[in-house]
Scaffold this active site. Sequence first.
Site, PDB file in Angstrom:
ATOM      1  N   CYS A 109       0.818  -1.221   0.000  1.00 10.36           N
ATOM      2  CA  CYS A 109       0.000   0.000   0.000  1.00 10.36           C
ATOM      3  C   CYS A 109       0.851   1.269   0.000  1.00 10.36           C
ATOM      4  O   CYS A 109       0.343   2.348  -0.275  1.00 10.36           O
ATOM      5  CB  CYS A 109      -0.978   0.005   1.175  1.00 10.36           C
ATOM      6  SG  CYS A 109      -0.173   0.068   2.774  1.00 10.36           S
TER       7      CYS A 109
ATOM      8  N   GLN B  97      -8.654 -17.440  10.818  1.00  9.62           N
ATOM      9  CA  GLN B  97     -10.079 -17.409  11.214  1.00  9.62           C
ATOM     10  C   GLN B  97     -10.844 -16.707  10.097  1.00  9.62           C
ATOM     11  O   GLN B  97     -11.340 -17.354   9.184  1.00  9.62           O
ATOM     12  CB  GLN B  97     -10.252 -16.772  12.586  1.00  9.62           C
ATOM     13  CG  GLN B  97      -9.772 -17.701  13.701  1.00  9.62           C
ATOM     14  CD  GLN B  97     -10.071 -17.207  15.096  1.00  9.62           C
ATOM     15  OE1 GLN B  97     -10.889 -16.326  15.326  1.00  9.62           O
ATOM     16  NE2 GLN B  97      -9.375 -17.777  16.074  1.00  9.62           N
TER      17      GLN B  97
ATOM     18  N   CYS C  71      -6.190 -11.390   7.245  1.00 14.75           N
ATOM     19  CA  CYS C  71      -4.775 -11.058   7.479  1.00 14.75           C
ATOM     20  C   CYS C  71      -3.857 -12.136   6.919  1.00 14.75           C
ATOM     21  O   CYS C  71      -2.644 -11.939   6.849  1.00 14.75           O
ATOM     22  CB  CYS C  71      -4.506 -10.922   8.981  1.00 14.75           C
ATOM     23  SG  CYS C  71      -4.583 -12.507   9.845  1.00 14.75           S
TER      24      CYS C  71
ATOM     25  N   CYS D 255      -8.275 -11.617  14.804  1.00 15.50           N
ATOM     26  CA  CYS D 255      -9.109 -12.768  15.182  1.00 15.50           C
ATOM     27  C   CYS D 255      -8.409 -13.790  16.050  1.00 15.50           C
ATOM     28  O   CYS D 255      -8.968 -14.252  17.037  1.00 15.50           O
ATOM     29  CB  CYS D 255      -9.584 -13.501  13.937  1.00 15.50           C
ATOM     30  SG  CYS D 255     -10.471 -12.519  12.754  1.00 15.50           S
TER      31      CYS D 255
ATOM     32  N   GLY E 191      11.838   5.049   0.476  1.00 12.94           N
ATOM     33  CA  GLY E 191      10.856   4.050   0.919  1.00 12.94           C
ATOM     34  C   GLY E 191       9.419   4.526   0.786  1.00 12.94           C
ATOM     35  O   GLY E 191       8.487   3.746   0.856  1.00 12.94           O
ATOM     36  N   ASN E 192       9.249   5.825   0.658  1.00 11.46           N
ATOM     37  CA  ASN E 192       7.921   6.451   0.583  1.00 11.46           C
ATOM     38  C   ASN E 192       7.109   6.219   1.863  1.00 11.46           C
ATOM     39  O   ASN E 192       5.908   6.384   1.880  1.00 11.46           O
ATOM     40  CB  ASN E 192       7.145   5.902  -0.629  1.00 11.46           C
ATOM     41  CG  ASN E 192       5.961   6.785  -0.994  1.00 11.46           C
ATOM     42  OD1 ASN E 192       6.070   8.019  -0.947  1.00 11.46           O
ATOM     43  ND2 ASN E 192       4.820   6.188  -1.303  1.00 11.46           N
TER      44      ASN E 192
ATOM     45  N   ALA F  43       8.755   0.298  14.086  1.00 12.75           N
ATOM     46  CA  ALA F  43       7.798  -0.196  13.078  1.00 12.75           C
ATOM     47  C   ALA F  43       7.857  -1.721  12.957  1.00 12.75           C
ATOM     48  O   ALA F  43       8.313  -2.420  13.863  1.00 12.75           O
ATOM     49  CB  ALA F  43       8.044   0.473  11.732  1.00 12.75           C
TER      50      ALA F  43
ATOM     51  N   GLN G 152     -11.388 -19.317  19.300  1.00 13.81           N
ATOM     52  CA  GLN G 152     -12.307 -18.253  19.731  1.00 13.81           C
ATOM     53  C   GLN G 152     -11.902 -17.726  21.105  1.00 13.81           C
ATOM     54  O   GLN G 152     -11.899 -16.521  21.341  1.00 13.81           O
ATOM     55  CB  GLN G 152     -13.745 -18.775  19.773  1.00 13.81           C
ATOM     56  CG  GLN G 152     -14.370 -18.960  18.411  1.00 13.81           C
ATOM     57  CD  GLN G 152     -14.421 -17.659  17.637  1.00 13.81           C
ATOM     58  OE1 GLN G 152     -15.093 -16.715  18.027  1.00 13.81           O
ATOM     59  NE2 GLN G 152     -13.699 -17.582  16.539  1.00 13.81           N
TER      60      GLN G 152
ATOM     61  N   GLU H  57     -17.971 -14.900  22.423  1.00 14.96           N
ATOM     62  CA  GLU H  57     -17.723 -13.637  23.112  1.00 14.96           C
ATOM     63  C   GLU H  57     -17.015 -13.758  24.459  1.00 14.96           C
ATOM     64  O   GLU H  57     -16.302 -12.846  24.887  1.00 14.96           O
ATOM     65  CB  GLU H  57     -19.063 -12.937  23.384  1.00 14.96           C
ATOM     66  CG  GLU H  57     -19.818 -12.545  22.152  1.00 14.96           C
ATOM     67  CD  GLU H  57     -21.236 -12.160  22.508  1.00 14.96           C
ATOM     68  OE1 GLU H  57     -21.519 -10.965  22.562  1.00 14.96           O
ATOM     69  OE2 GLU H  57     -22.051 -13.085  22.764  1.00 14.96           O
TER      70      GLU H  57
HETATM   71  C1  LIG Z   1       3.805   2.215   9.709  1.00 11.81           C
HETATM   72  C2  LIG Z   1       5.000   3.034  10.052  1.00 11.81           C
HETATM   73  C3  LIG Z   1       5.533   2.928  11.309  1.00 11.81           C
HETATM   74  C4  LIG Z   1       6.640   3.678  11.663  1.00 11.81           C
HETATM   75  N1  LIG Z   1       7.146   3.562  12.914  1.00 11.81           N
HETATM   76  C5  LIG Z   1       8.209   4.287  13.277  1.00 11.81           C
HETATM   77  C6  LIG Z   1       8.745   4.195  14.576  1.00 11.81           C
HETATM   78  O1  LIG Z   1       8.270   3.441  15.412  1.00 11.81           O
HETATM   79  N2  LIG Z   1       9.798   4.971  14.885  1.00 11.81           N
HETATM   80  C7  LIG Z   1      10.354   5.810  13.986  1.00 11.81           C
HETATM   81  O2  LIG Z   1      11.311   6.481  14.319  1.00 11.81           O
HETATM   82  N3  LIG Z   1       9.888   5.923  12.739  1.00 11.81           N
HETATM   83  C8  LIG Z   1       8.828   5.177  12.366  1.00 11.81           C
HETATM   84  N4  LIG Z   1       8.332   5.297  11.102  1.00 11.81           N
HETATM   85  C9  LIG Z   1       8.901   6.307  10.215  1.00 11.81           C
HETATM   86  C10 LIG Z   1       9.961   5.749   9.297  1.00 11.81           C
HETATM   87  O3  LIG Z   1      11.120   5.492  10.020  1.00 11.81           O
HETATM   88  C11 LIG Z   1      10.221   6.811   8.252  1.00 11.81           C
HETATM   89  O4  LIG Z   1       9.019   7.007   7.565  1.00 11.81           O
HETATM   90  C12 LIG Z   1      11.264   6.371   7.273  1.00 11.81           C
HETATM   91  O5  LIG Z   1      12.465   6.146   7.884  1.00 11.81           O
HETATM   92  C13 LIG Z   1      11.409   7.369   6.136  1.00 11.81           C
HETATM   93  O6  LIG Z   1      12.227   6.804   5.149  1.00 11.81           O
HETATM   94  P1  LIG Z   1      11.780   6.686   3.622  1.00 11.81           P
HETATM   95  O7  LIG Z   1      12.918   6.134   2.876  1.00 11.81           O
HETATM   96  O8  LIG Z   1      10.527   5.923   3.516  1.00 11.81           O
HETATM   97  O9  LIG Z   1      11.527   8.191   3.282  1.00 11.81           O
HETATM   98  P2  LIG Z   1      10.657   8.809   2.116  1.00 11.81           P
HETATM   99  O10 LIG Z   1       9.243   8.819   2.522  1.00 11.81           O
HETATM  100  O11 LIG Z   1      10.969   8.167   0.830  1.00 11.81           O
HETATM  101  O12 LIG Z   1      11.222  10.284   2.111  1.00 11.81           O
HETATM  102  C14 LIG Z   1      11.046  11.127   3.202  1.00 11.81           C
HETATM  103  C15 LIG Z   1      11.678  12.485   2.986  1.00 11.81           C
HETATM  104  O13 LIG Z   1      13.096  12.381   3.017  1.00 11.81           O
HETATM  105  C16 LIG Z   1      13.663  13.029   1.900  1.00 11.81           C
HETATM  106  N5  LIG Z   1      14.848  12.261   1.507  1.00 11.81           N
HETATM  107  C17 LIG Z   1      14.923  10.925   1.489  1.00 11.81           C
HETATM  108  N6  LIG Z   1      16.162  10.556   1.170  1.00 11.81           N
HETATM  109  C18 LIG Z   1      16.869  11.685   0.965  1.00 11.81           C
HETATM  110  C19 LIG Z   1      18.222  11.944   0.600  1.00 11.81           C
HETATM  111  N7  LIG Z   1      19.090  10.979   0.391  1.00 11.81           N
HETATM  112  N8  LIG Z   1      18.600  13.230   0.500  1.00 11.81           N
HETATM  113  C20 LIG Z   1      17.728  14.226   0.710  1.00 11.81           C
HETATM  114  N9  LIG Z   1      16.447  14.034   1.051  1.00 11.81           N
HETATM  115  C21 LIG Z   1      16.038  12.778   1.183  1.00 11.81           C
HETATM  116  C22 LIG Z   1      12.591  13.038   0.864  1.00 11.81           C
HETATM  117  O14 LIG Z   1      12.761  14.145   0.003  1.00 11.81           O
HETATM  118  C23 LIG Z   1      11.335  13.128   1.681  1.00 11.81           C
HETATM  119  O15 LIG Z   1      11.019  14.482   1.916  1.00 11.81           O
HETATM  120  C24 LIG Z   1       7.229   4.558  10.717  1.00 11.81           C
HETATM  121  C25 LIG Z   1       6.672   4.675   9.444  1.00 11.81           C
HETATM  122  C26 LIG Z   1       5.590   3.922   9.107  1.00 11.81           C
HETATM  123  C27 LIG Z   1       4.993   4.050   7.746  1.00 11.81           C
HETATM  124  S1  FES Z   2      -7.760 -14.188  10.832  1.00 16.65           S
HETATM  125 FE1  FES Z   2      -9.051 -12.455  10.866  1.00 16.65          FE
HETATM  126  S2  FES Z   2      -7.642 -10.847  11.002  1.00 16.65           S
HETATM  127 FE2  FES Z   2      -6.390 -12.592  11.205  1.00 16.65          FE
HETATM  128  S1  FES Z   3      -3.012  -2.116   4.035  1.00 16.67           S
HETATM  129 FE1  FES Z   3      -0.930  -1.931   3.709  1.00 16.67          FE
HETATM  130  S2  FES Z   3      -0.117  -2.123   5.661  1.00 16.67           S
HETATM  131 FE2  FES Z   3      -2.223  -2.058   6.027  1.00 16.67          FE
END
Ligand SMILES: Cc1cc2nc3c(=O)[nH]c(=O)nc-3n(C[C@H](O)[C@H](O)[C@H](O)COP(=O)(O)OP(=O)(O)OC[C@H]3O[C@@H](n4cnc5c(N)ncnc54)[C@H](O)[C@@H]3O)c2cc1C
Ligand code: FES
Ligand code: FES
Length: 1340
Positions: free
Chosen positions: A79, A118, A122, A156, A272-273, A350, A1204, A1271
């Site tokens: 996603c 279940q 997931c 579940c 990584g977005n 994460a 359950q 339940e």
């Molecule tokens: C579900 C989820 C849980 C998470 N949980 C945690 C957590 O528990 N603790 C925590 O600390 N973090 C957490 N994160 C955050 C995660 O660590 C950051 O989102 C991640 O490290 C960003 O890296 P990316 O490569 O995806 O960045 P991107 O989303 O690709 O980029 C982020 C930004 O960085 C810039 N950028 C990237 N690389 C460069 C580069 N080389 N030079 C200049 N600019 C750059 C981009 O321009 C952009 O603005 C979580 C994220 C998610 C989605």
């Molecule tokens: S079996 Fe339903 S969320 Fe895992």
């Molecule tokens: S739908 Fe992608 S992580 Fe939840």
Amino acid sequence: MLGLPQSDELVFFVNGRKVIERNADPEVTLLTFLRKNWTLCLTGTKYACGRGSCGACTVMVSKCDPVSKKIRHFSITACLVPICSLYGAAVTTVEGVGSIKTKLHPVQERIAKSHGTQCGFCTPGMVMSMYTLLRNHPQPSEEQLMEALGGNLCRCTGYRPILESGKTFCMESNGCQQKGAGGCCLAQGEEDSSSLCRSSDISTELFAKDEFQPLDPTQELIFPPELLRLAENPEERTLTFRGERVTWISPGTLKDLLELKVKHPEAPLVLGNTSLGPAMKSQGHVHPILLSPVRISELSMVSTTSEGLTIGAGCSLAQVKDILAERVSELPEEKTQTYRALLKHLKSLAGQQIRNMASLGGHIISRHCYSDLNPILAVGNATLNLISAGGARQVPLSEHFLAGLASADLRPEEVLESVHIPHSQKGELVSAFRQAQCQHNAWAHVNAGMRVLLKEGTDTIEDLSIAFGGLGAATVSARQSCQQLRGRRWNELMLDEACRLLLDEVSLPGSAPGGRVEFKRTLVVSFLFKFYLQVLQTLKPLDGLRYPDVSDPFLSGLEDFSVTVPQGVQRYQSVDSRQPLQDPVGRPIMHLSGLKHATGEAMFCDDIPRVEKELFMALVTSTRAHAKIISIDLSKALELPGVVDVITAEDIPGTNGTEDEKLLAVDEVLCVGQIICAVAAETDVQAKRAIEEIKVTYEDLKPVIITIEDAIKHNSFLCPEKKLEQGNIEEAFEKVDQIVEGEVHVGGQEHFYMETQRVLVIPKTEDTELDIYVSTQDPAHVQKTVSSTLNIPSNRITCHVKRVGGGFGGKVGKSAVFGAIAAVGAIKTGHPVRLVLDREDDMLITGGRHPLFGKYKVGFMNNGRIKALDIECFINGGCTLDDSEQVTEFLVLKLENAYKIQNLRFRGRACMTNLPSNTAFRGYGFPQGTLVTESCITAVAAKCGLLPEKVREKNMYKTVDKTIYKQAFSPENLIRCWDECLDKSSFGSRRKQVEAFNTKNYWKKKGLAIIPMKFSVGFGATSYHQAAALVHIYTDGSVLVTHGGNELGQGIHTKMLQVASRELKIPMSYMHICETSTATVPNTIATAASIGSDVNGRAVQNACQILLKRLEPIIKKNPEGSWEDWIEAAFEQRISLSATGYFRGYKAFMDWEKGEGDPFPYYVYGAACSEVEIDCLTGAHKKIRTDIVMDAGCSLNPAIDIGQVEGAFIQGMGLYTTEELKYSPEGVLYSRGPDDYKIPTITDVPEEFNVSLLPASETPINIYSSKGLGESGMFLGSSVFFAITDAVAAARRERDIAEDFTVKSPATPEWVRMACADRFTEMIPRDDPKTFRPWSIPIA
Ligand SMILES: Cc1cc2nc3c(=O)[nH]c(=O)nc-3n(C[C@H](O)[C@H](O)[C@H](O)COP(=O)(O)OP(=O)(O)OC[C@H]3O[C@@H](n4cnc5c(N)ncnc54)[C@H](O)[C@@H]3O)c2cc1C
Ligand code: FES
Ligand code: FES
């Protein structure tokens, strides 16, 4: 975008098949692409959150590293992955792993056969996480397995069986080696006298490992040779993919990247977005140009020098973790302090998928205020190596950089190439701290990095740096405090001064976003104290006399809780050895859809392929809690491309819901999230864009009532009070030794079914017929609602339910609302309409479990005997009645739980507030209300100086008796469960061990609690206790069973076929269940209240018995004949091979005037014992052990029933410990996704988790004497809650603070920390509540 080249072809592989996208749109994610692409149609990968937080969309990506030439396999959440980032990658989805049609993969086979599915929603994600692990480690360790599954949520199963299936691949298993032998190494019953152990017919095996196919890594899909060649000769040309709004540019060289950065300085880099993606989604922000540096090897370089380590900014966090671990194993400890601290946080940051995707550079540059790594990198003096077309330079990762000061930041044309992390030096200690709602896969509330350098051979501070996350808009550094502390000795005086300085410097206003202000302030000083202790510990070896040891009880402040792989045993009674082998009743049969869940072939509502002319619907909801609608301007939305229509209340041909609850708002809105209108457009993207353009003008109305307290003040209630009374309570209060009064607050709960609400309405061309495919627990209700909304008879509307991805009560009433709105859209436009709620909208709109506020007054004798109990409960019903009246009734009826108290008064009221209407939820009031009762018992025990379990036992029902509403019952099985649980858990000796632990440890405390349960199943109305089934036998002998129950994951279809198989005396393989449909079985009752299998089982039994009776003469005539012979003969003789079965169920009634009745068919009994350990400094807890004994009657299917019990228990544990809904004072729900609403993860399962079904307890009322267990297990989760409060009470006793603290559920880290009051909670500044507007308010 003039001057930019045309789009390139995007080339990647999916399941070994080459995909060439000529018009790749950078805004399209891999998840959308897989699911919606006409030629692929890979719907095994699921959408459940869209934020990377649940793992339902996990797939494996394989890439060839151009430098090492090695192929890397890693799991990702589809996603968050833009398809454009996949150039040259190979994607494997669950369909590519194996299938029923071709060959199952061992991962798929084992998860299904171990009962790890279940609802199955997931499951594909789980399979993919495990599969990826096995691709990298064919024999992983159990720890690696836990790590691989840490990012996958399941609502579940409670995870135990999933883990169990994964463990079968592991090198060594710490699990019980004697499983299946009838005994277990973990059975530590004090005298081992329980009937469970003695009985030879007790089984501990739910699946047969020896049936599993072996894992053969040579059979896996190979990496496409074409991609290998591409990696060997990487293309250097820039690739460009142009979408409607966004252009993706992927340069092949660093030089090109830097030139592009000059040309497009405002364009972000996408790695990584995981930061950019969610931000763009939530802010609706679009970057016209995205630069993707994934092909640039310079950003992945790693180099080491004698000074430190330089890691390329493009390395993923998972790679960073491996690199650091390697350095730590190679270098002396003194050099790796910073690396160790980073590693600690990288383990919990994460889930695995996010760590695989997220880059180090993206993490640093995002500068998220909760970043776990930036505080450590900052105190560890990391430097950023920047590069641009103009050259390279270094900037320190300082507080100025983190604060985003222009002078310390990257210039627009610069790129972060790598990060240098220096080695630590002798005398230096670096530590990392974090506290989140739960230990893993949760953003920290506060985190910190701390570093101290002591002058050689002394305890004098030479250098000190401290940085915190979670306390402001960015990571904050306590620079001034640290400066002032330089030169000080590391002692108590310094600590006091440091706490004072820190609280001053990193101050947080009372209204700070995110709330939890006092907790956060406390964590600041608590973390510092932990660091203080750690440094003291390192000083001791230097000079034992000068630097005294930390005394033993205080050492407990040092260690954090580690993750342990859960173990446990499940016990149940095996079937009688005389039972025919083909009779499946009582056997642990796998869920009928288990294998299909595991291969992704199981179809859920939104997996139905797009139908011709289909439109997508999106909903416009109120942003005000109580307001008049002045106008709704649809004009701009209607002009947008693809928008076909907007549906408002005026378009409803029939009735618009009820007077009380409108489907679409008219004139007035009563809560934030109320549905106002709906857009129907050609695509989901167009529909969602259009709702942003609909302008609703409001005029706010008064009052706005959000909390129960407000509702009581305004006398705002949804229905009259419900009251039950017994004995003479006032008189009894006069005669007791003591009286205690108290309050209990129980927060609400979000259903968090993994499959959000979904419906597809297909209008037919003739006779206004409609086919409705809907994820619901009650298709008849959807049918009825659609019928009245459209003003067409029910016989034109057919609702189909194949399976539901979890319901838990949330899809009883609400799905009809969505069905009806979509149906209006379908009728108005003449097109099929699909409505799939985003997680955010689902959480916002649908409401959940009622929050509760309870007041109690309890009178008792000094020996703990309770003589009088007066409880008054208020639940927050939200803005409409929904199920609130029945929930109040059930709450009041069930409040007494397992206790016989002579004089009782129970009252309950449902408050009307301006919140989304709360509704049915597993347990239906019982889990909230009974927490009040059990809290009374704990309070009584504390006052009497007795142990709570003794007071529970003293007051429990002991003999055949009548409940408060005069229903007779026998508590025999209640007592059996209690005794078994005490015994199986070795309660007595563990109570002593817990006490011994608590006297030796000051900062950690253990708690132990055992909770009894008497749970009544069923609806409180006779008309709800009926069911029907329709069984057809075809001339080839195959049997089609249909019945009125819906498959929600609870295995009802499996159980029904077990019943049919026993009755017809033919194997289950002859049978099939296709779906639940209003056309085959009409007028069904919601599948709820734990009795689905009871009543439908009787109906199936009835139908089968009718059929068998018809066949009897034929069988008699040809007893040696086969089933097929008999069926053929029956057909020849014109005997009908189709029968309707019916069950006219129990009479249930309740006379509220008299307070008497027989409202429930029967009771389920149980007991649970839990042990926890809390960290008094952070509020964290770990679940050490849980033992459950449950009375399942004669289980129809022990694997399903244990599933359950376990699933409900873990869900209950979530309710009572981590699941916290946060509302603004204006009634806006903040917690709208798994990031800020924490359901339990795999790491929350108790380290030891044992479940026993009480053997052979006859309940003749039910089908084959079974019981409904849907339940009841939920409430047993409260044993964890009471174990936590037991530990908190121990801490408070030691600190000489009153033990009668206000009980508040969930017992979050915040609550635990603040309840364990100490010198640190005392030193934090407290704000006068009148001086600020808090970020959130408690609604219970
Ligand atoms: C579900 C989820 C849980 C998470 N949980 C945690 C957590 O528990 N603790 C925590 O600390 N973090 C957490 N994160 C955050 C995660 O660590 C950051 O989102 C991640 O490290 C960003 O890296 P990316 O490569 O995806 O960045 P991107 O989303 O690709 O980029 C982020 C930004 O960085 C810039 N950028 C990237 N690389 C460069 C580069 N080389 N030079 C200049 N600019 C750059 C981009 O321009 C952009 O603005 C979580 C994220 C998610 C989605
Ligand atoms: S079996 Fe339903 S969320 Fe895992
Ligand atoms: S739908 Fe992608 S992580 Fe939840």
